[in-house]
Design an enzyme around this catalytic site. Structure first.
Site: not given
Ligand code: NDP
Ligand code: 8X3
Length: 251
Positions: A11, A33, A58, A137, A150, A154, A180, A183, A188
């Site tokens: 993502g 991963r 993390v 977010s 959640y 945030k 954002p 997305v 996610f």
């Molecule tokens: P993805 O699920 O595609 O990516 C999430 C990433 O976080 C993965 O690479 C995963 O990697 C990593 N992750 C999860 N848990 C851990 C951990 N314990 N330690 C290290 N890495 C971790 O989601 P997005 O790209 O959509 O989201 C990225 C960020 O953006 C998040 O913080 C999300 O809350 C925020 N966000 C997303 C929105 C959306 O609509 N998608 C909107 C607003 C904010 P791995 O599994 O390899 O550890």
């Molecule tokens: C992720 C945006 O609206 O899907 O932060 O929760 S929402």
């Protein structure tokens, strides 16, 4: 720049890593991963910077400690930390959330972010420069049904960023939040709905969402501002999502 991005295996984190590497920066991608990170690094032939990778959970303090001791030399010159790793689990009312899920969300989105940031700050302070960008977010400022854990996590990211900027006043370190709206095409929603593809698709149907690359472009814009400029928060919504809880497809 030397850039550390958490959650770079998918993502927004992945898109940001690729974009900054394409712009010539050295990016250390971390997540749980490692194999996935290796594939990203190896399949990115057009990169002009450098894509490095390492394993980091993390939400696990011992993983952070081991990472910092492994990467101590690299961290001495770190310019940018992107706190992107994060997740939501389910969209149910609080009483239906398991204790394990509540803990996992808060340990990843809040405690893990604090712990890694705390570990990185001394390296930035020593050089009197650096930038910490965290993924908030719109869910951190606008509540929605089923978002108790959640949204709270945030909201915490927003307040952490704002307090941290004050803690770090006078150090030359910049602190920003990127917030954002929806997305699509990241993992996610799949993670949120435990792999249920139908449920995962639904929130993004029938209107124009943003892509991970759109958010990556915003992050790049923030971090490439001159050193005397600190973007406090950038809120970025799809045009068809006029507010966190409103979807209005083009008529
Ligand atoms: P993805 O699920 O595609 O990516 C999430 C990433 O976080 C993965 O690479 C995963 O990697 C990593 N992750 C999860 N848990 C851990 C951990 N314990 N330690 C290290 N890495 C971790 O989601 P997005 O790209 O959509 O989201 C990225 C960020 O953006 C998040 O913080 C999300 O809350 C925020 N966000 C997303 C929105 C959306 O609509 N998608 C909107 C607003 C904010 P791995 O599994 O390899 O550890
Ligand atoms: C992720 C945006 O609206 O899907 O932060 O929760 S929402």
């Amino acid at each position: 720049m030397k850039v550390l991005i958490t959650g770079a295996s998918s993502g927004i984190g992945r898109a940001t890593a690729l974009l900054l590497a394409r712009k010539g920066h050295q990016v250390l991608m971390v997540s749980r991963r490692k194999q996935r990170l290796q594939e990203i690094a190896e399949s990115s032939a057009t990169v002009v910077g450098e894509l490095l990778f390492d394993e980091l959970d993390v939400s696990d303090v011992s993983s952070i400690t081991a990472f910092v001791s492994r990467q101590g030399e690299w961290l001495k010159d770190v310019d940018l930390l992107v706190n992107n790793a994060g997740l939501a689990l389910g969209a149910d009312p609080l009483e239906q959330n398991s204790t394990a899920d509540i803990s996992r969300v808060l340990e990843t989105n809040v405690i893990g972010l604090l712990a890694l940031t705390r570990a990185v700050i001394p390296f930035m302070k020593a050089r009197k420069s650096g930038h910490i960008v965290s993924l908030g977010s719109v869910a951190g400022s606008t509540p929605y049904k089923g978002g108790t854990v959640y949204c709270a996590s945030k909201a915490a990211v927003h307040m952490i960023t704002d307090c941290l900027r004050m803690d770090l006043g006078g150090t030359g370190i910049r602190v920003s939040t990127v917030s954002p709206g929806r997305v699509a095409e990241t993992e996610f929603s799949e993670v949120r709905f435990a792999g249920d593809a139908e449920k995962a698709r639904k929130p993004y149907e029938g209107y124009r969402t943003m892509s991970a690359s759109d958010v990556a472009e915003s992050i790049a814009w923030i971090v490439l501002q001159p050193a005397h400029i600190n973007i406090q928060e950038l809120v970025i919504l799809p045009t068809d999502q006029p507010s966190a809880t409103t979807l209005e497809p083009l008529q």
